[in-house]
Design a protein around this motif. Structure first.
Motif, PDB file in Angstrom:
ATOM      1  N   PRO A 156       0.810  -1.223   0.000  1.00 26.28           N
ATOM      2  CA  PRO A 156       0.000   0.000   0.000  1.00 26.28           C
ATOM      3  C   PRO A 156       0.843   1.272   0.000  1.00 26.28           C
ATOM      4  CG  PRO A 156      -0.493  -1.378   1.928  1.00 26.28           C
ATOM      5  CD  PRO A 156       0.616  -2.026   1.192  1.00 26.28           C
ATOM      6  N   GLU A 157       0.417   2.206  -0.824  1.00 25.36           N
ATOM      7  CA  GLU A 157       0.999   3.539  -0.859  1.00 25.36           C
ATOM      8  C   GLU A 157       0.029   4.481  -0.155  1.00 25.36           C
ATOM      9  OE1 GLU A 157       1.946   4.794  -4.838  1.00 25.36           O
ATOM     10  OE2 GLU A 157       2.496   2.755  -5.409  1.00 25.36           O
ATOM     11  N   PHE A 158       0.538   5.608   0.333  1.00 30.11           N
ATOM     12  CA  PHE A 158      -0.346   6.594   0.956  1.00 30.11           C
ATOM     13  C   PHE A 158      -1.025   7.419  -0.131  1.00 30.11           C
ATOM     14  CE2 PHE A 158      -1.319  10.875   2.331  1.00 30.11           C
ATOM     15  CZ  PHE A 158      -2.159  10.601   3.391  1.00 30.11           C
ATOM     16  N   CYS A 159      -2.313   7.671   0.046  1.00 28.12           N
ATOM     17  CA  CYS A 159      -3.060   8.553  -0.844  1.00 28.12           C
ATOM     18  C   CYS A 159      -4.245   9.120  -0.067  1.00 28.12           C
ATOM     19  CB  CYS A 159      -3.541   7.805  -2.086  1.00 28.12           C
ATOM     20  SG  CYS A 159      -4.223   8.884  -3.354  1.00 28.12           S
ATOM     21  N   ARG A 160      -4.382  10.429  -0.075  1.00 30.48           N
ATOM     22  CA  ARG A 160      -5.555  11.027   0.590  1.00 30.48           C
ATOM     23  C   ARG A 160      -6.827  10.473  -0.057  1.00 30.48           C
ATOM     24  NH1 ARG A 160      -7.020  15.910   1.600  1.00 30.48           N
ATOM     25  NH2 ARG A 160      -7.235  16.393  -0.601  1.00 30.48           N
ATOM     26  N   HIS A 161      -7.854  10.269   0.762  1.00 34.77           N
ATOM     27  CA  HIS A 161      -9.101   9.669   0.289  1.00 34.77           C
ATOM     28  C   HIS A 161      -9.676  10.433  -0.904  1.00 34.77           C
ATOM     29  CE1 HIS A 161     -13.511   8.529   0.826  1.00 34.77           C
ATOM     30  NE2 HIS A 161     -12.897   7.410   0.451  1.00 34.77           N
ATOM     31  N   ALA A 162      -9.760  11.760  -0.797  1.00 36.47           N
ATOM     32  CA  ALA A 162     -10.323  12.557  -1.892  1.00 36.47           C
ATOM     33  C   ALA A 162      -9.507  12.391  -3.176  1.00 36.47           C
ATOM     34  CB  ALA A 162     -10.399  14.025  -1.492  1.00 36.47           C
ATOM     35  N   ASP A 163      -8.195  12.334  -3.044  1.00 40.38           N
ATOM     36  CA  ASP A 163      -7.336  12.155  -4.216  1.00 40.38           C
ATOM     37  C   ASP A 163      -7.505  10.757  -4.817  1.00 40.38           C
ATOM     38  OD1 ASP A 163      -6.373  14.730  -3.799  1.00 40.38           O
ATOM     39  OD2 ASP A 163      -4.576  14.035  -2.739  1.00 40.38           O
ATOM     40  N   LEU A 164      -7.660   9.770  -3.962  1.00 37.54           N
ATOM     41  CA  LEU A 164      -7.857   8.398  -4.424  1.00 37.54           C
ATOM     42  C   LEU A 164      -9.170   8.273  -5.198  1.00 37.54           C
ATOM     43  CD1 LEU A 164      -6.832   5.500  -4.464  1.00 37.54           C
ATOM     44  CD2 LEU A 164      -7.878   5.178  -2.207  1.00 37.54           C
ATOM     45  N   LEU A 165     -10.229   8.895  -4.668  1.00 39.23           N
ATOM     46  CA  LEU A 165     -11.517   8.871  -5.373  1.00 39.23           C
ATOM     47  C   LEU A 165     -11.397   9.530  -6.741  1.00 39.23           C
ATOM     48  CD1 LEU A 165     -13.900   9.779  -2.425  1.00 39.23           C
ATOM     49  CD2 LEU A 165     -13.509   7.515  -3.424  1.00 39.23           C
ATOM     50  N   GLN A 166     -10.702  10.655  -6.786  1.00 38.76           N
ATOM     51  CA  GLN A 166     -10.526  11.346  -8.063  1.00 38.76           C
ATOM     52  C   GLN A 166      -9.695  10.492  -9.027  1.00 38.76           C
ATOM     53  OE1 GLN A 166      -8.622  15.189  -7.821  1.00 38.76           O
ATOM     54  NE2 GLN A 166      -9.420  15.780  -9.821  1.00 38.76           N
ATOM     55  N   ARG A 167      -8.618   9.921  -8.538  1.00 39.80           N
ATOM     56  CA  ARG A 167      -7.741   9.077  -9.368  1.00 39.80           C
ATOM     57  C   ARG A 167      -8.517   7.901  -9.951  1.00 39.80           C
ATOM     58  NH1 ARG A 167      -2.469   6.366  -6.698  1.00 39.80           N
ATOM     59  NH2 ARG A 167      -1.764   8.517  -6.779  1.00 39.80           N
ATOM     60  N   CYS A 168      -9.396   7.317  -9.154  1.00 39.99           N
ATOM     61  CA  CYS A 168     -10.139   6.121  -9.588  1.00 39.99           C
ATOM     62  C   CYS A 168     -11.499   6.447 -10.204  1.00 39.99           C
ATOM     63  CB  CYS A 168     -10.297   5.172  -8.404  1.00 39.99           C
ATOM     64  SG  CYS A 168      -8.714   4.518  -7.827  1.00 39.99           S
ATOM     65  N   GLY A 169     -11.837   7.738 -10.287  1.00 37.56           N
ATOM     66  CA  GLY A 169     -13.093   8.136 -10.929  1.00 37.56           C
ATOM     67  C   GLY A 169     -14.329   7.727 -10.177  1.00 37.56           C
ATOM     68  N   VAL A 170     -14.319   7.920  -8.847  1.00 39.71           N
ATOM     69  CA  VAL A 170     -15.463   7.532  -8.007  1.00 39.71           C
ATOM     70  C   VAL A 170     -16.158   8.770  -7.473  1.00 39.71           C
ATOM     71  CG1 VAL A 170     -16.149   6.376  -5.865  1.00 39.71           C
ATOM     72  CG2 VAL A 170     -14.406   5.347  -7.337  1.00 39.71           C
ATOM     73  N   CYS A 171     -17.471   8.793  -7.599  1.00 37.63           N
ATOM     74  CA  CYS A 171     -18.312   9.863  -7.064  1.00 37.63           C
ATOM     75  C   CYS A 171     -19.074   9.313  -5.860  1.00 37.63           C
ATOM     76  CB  CYS A 171     -19.275  10.331  -8.147  1.00 37.63           C
ATOM     77  SG  CYS A 171     -20.491  11.522  -7.588  1.00 37.63           S
ATOM     78  N   LEU A 172     -18.824   9.869  -4.657  1.00 34.46           N
ATOM     79  CA  LEU A 172     -19.491   9.370  -3.445  1.00 34.46           C
ATOM     80  C   LEU A 172     -20.939   9.812  -3.325  1.00 34.46           C
ATOM     81  CD1 LEU A 172     -16.820   9.750  -0.605  1.00 34.46           C
ATOM     82  CD2 LEU A 172     -17.390   7.712  -1.933  1.00 34.46           C
ATOM     83  N   ALA A 173     -21.253  11.023  -3.776  1.00 35.60           N
ATOM     84  CA  ALA A 173     -22.604  11.574  -3.593  1.00 35.60           C
ATOM     85  C   ALA A 173     -23.052  12.239  -4.888  1.00 35.60           C
ATOM     86  CB  ALA A 173     -22.609  12.565  -2.429  1.00 35.60           C
ATOM     87  N   PRO A 174     -23.615  11.480  -5.831  1.00 36.34           N
ATOM     88  CA  PRO A 174     -23.922  12.013  -7.154  1.00 36.34           C
ATOM     89  C   PRO A 174     -24.912  13.171  -7.162  1.00 36.34           C
ATOM     90  CG  PRO A 174     -24.812   9.810  -6.910  1.00 36.34           C
ATOM     91  CD  PRO A 174     -23.958  10.066  -5.719  1.00 36.34           C
ATOM     92  N   GLU A 175     -25.848  13.219  -6.225  1.00 36.78           N
ATOM     93  CA  GLU A 175     -26.820  14.318  -6.242  1.00 36.78           C
ATOM     94  C   GLU A 175     -26.143  15.656  -5.993  1.00 36.78           C
ATOM     95  OE1 GLU A 175     -26.651  13.061  -1.993  1.00 36.78           O
ATOM     96  OE2 GLU A 175     -26.614  12.066  -3.908  1.00 36.78           O
ATOM     97  N   VAL A 176     -25.066  15.665  -5.230  1.00 32.41           N
ATOM     98  CA  VAL A 176     -24.312  16.898  -4.988  1.00 32.41           C
ATOM     99  C   VAL A 176     -23.688  17.345  -6.307  1.00 32.41           C
ATOM    100  CG1 VAL A 176     -22.324  17.891  -3.789  1.00 32.41           C
ATOM    101  CG2 VAL A 176     -23.884  16.364  -2.579  1.00 32.41           C
ATOM    102  N   ASN A 177     -23.140  16.413  -7.071  1.00 29.69           N
ATOM    103  CA  ASN A 177     -22.525  16.751  -8.359  1.00 29.69           C
ATOM    104  C   ASN A 177     -23.567  17.203  -9.372  1.00 29.69           C
ATOM    105  OD1 ASN A 177     -20.147  16.046  -7.204  1.00 29.69           O
ATOM    106  ND2 ASN A 177     -19.822  14.221  -8.437  1.00 29.69           N
ATOM    107  N   VAL A 178     -24.759  16.590  -9.347  1.00 22.51           N
ATOM    108  CA  VAL A 178     -25.834  17.000 -10.272  1.00 22.51           C
ATOM    109  C   VAL A 178     -26.233  18.437  -9.952  1.00 22.51           C
ATOM    110  CG1 VAL A 178     -28.242  16.613 -10.879  1.00 22.51           C
ATOM    111  CG2 VAL A 178     -26.686  14.681 -10.708  1.00 22.51           C
ATOM    112  N   ALA A 179     -26.416  18.759  -8.673  1.00 25.75           N
ATOM    113  CA  ALA A 179     -26.803  20.113  -8.268  1.00 25.75           C
ATOM    114  C   ALA A 179     -25.708  21.116  -8.638  1.00 25.75           C
ATOM    115  CB  ALA A 179     -27.090  20.166  -6.770  1.00 25.75           C
ATOM    116  N   ALA A 180     -24.445  20.755  -8.415  1.00 26.13           N
ATOM    117  CA  ALA A 180     -23.339  21.644  -8.747  1.00 26.13           C
ATOM    118  C   ALA A 180     -23.251  21.869 -10.253  1.00 26.13           C
ATOM    119  CB  ALA A 180     -22.023  21.065  -8.207  1.00 26.13           C
ATOM    120  N   GLY A 181     -23.455  20.805 -11.022  1.00 25.31           N
ATOM    121  CA  GLY A 181     -23.422  20.929 -12.473  1.00 25.31           C
ATOM    122  C   GLY A 181     -24.552  21.809 -13.001  1.00 25.31           C
ATOM    123  N   ALA A 182     -25.744  21.680 -12.410  1.00 28.75           N
ATOM    124  CA  ALA A 182     -26.879  22.497 -12.822  1.00 28.75           C
ATOM    125  C   ALA A 182     -26.626  23.963 -12.472  1.00 28.75           C
ATOM    126  CB  ALA A 182     -28.161  21.997 -12.154  1.00 28.75           C
ATOM    127  N   ALA A 183     -26.029  24.218 -11.302  1.00 27.37           N
ATOM    128  CA  ALA A 183     -25.737  25.598 -10.896  1.00 27.37           C
ATOM    129  C   ALA A 183     -24.699  26.213 -11.820  1.00 27.37           C
ATOM    130  CB  ALA A 183     -25.265  25.620  -9.453  1.00 27.37           C
TER     131      ALA A 183
END
Length: 186
Positions: A156-183
């Motif tokens: 295992p290598e160290f990676c901040r959780h947020a960076d790991l999600l971004q690296r692996c293309g994972v969205c934890l809460a899609p409704e937040v992203n939908v609202a942000a995209g609409a705004a």
């Protein structure tokens, strides 16, 4: 995907998506989050009702997938029910099978897969990348995971959780992203 689900999609192709009503915690449990739970607070602080009915759990597992944005959903007939994820889209169960040559881990949905990379985040949680995607090792299986690390199977290598999600293309809460995209579009 179940044949009955595919048939429903063809029959009713334009059913609106659903957000906030289903979640996956860090132990691989599905939670139903009705309006009262959603109003009481965000997931995972307010989890909702754990899905315990075995046939329903199996149905969700068979019809669980991700869209192109990395947002995970359960295809419930013609309706796509987007999930809120506590940590990752998969929760890996680790046992002696992982310590064998070409060893495998098992997902919370019952799928077996091999491990291609591993990371520790800032909370010392162990994440594994597999052909199925990114997942968190179940807390009850850390002894097996430690053996895999000690044997040199995982490094295992160290990676901040947020960076790991971004690296692996994972969205934890899609409704937040939908609202942000609409705004942003408005």
């Amino acid at each position: 995907m179940d044949a009955i689900v595919e048939a429903a999609l063809k029959k009713w192709p334009n059913v609106p998506h659903c957000y906030g009503w289903l979640a996956l915690d860090a132990r691989g449990d599905w939670y139903m989050r009705d309006e009262r739970c959603q109003a009481a607070g965000p997931f995972p602080q307010v989890k909702g009702s754990r899905v315990t009915h075995e046939k329903l759990r199996e149905f969700i597992a068979r019809n669980y997938a991700a869209d192109a944005r990395g947002a995970w959903f359960f295809q419930n007939g013609p309706q796509r029910v987007y999930l809120q994820l506590e940590a990752a889209p998969w929760v890996w169960r680790v046992d002696a099978a992982a310590l064998q040559p070409g060893g495998t881990v098992q997902s919370h949905t019952g799928l077996s897969t091999t491990v291609s990379a591993s990371w520790l985040d800032e909370q010392d949680r162990l994440f594994l990348s597999t052909p199925l995607g990114l997942g968190l090792v179940h807390s009850l299986d850390m002894d097996w995971a430690a053996q895999a690390v000690e044997q040199g199977l995982w490094a295992p290598e160290f990676c901040r959780h947020a960076d790991l999600l971004q690296r692996c293309g994972v969205c934890l809460a899609p409704e937040v992203n939908v609202a942000a995209g609409a705004a942003a579009a408005g």
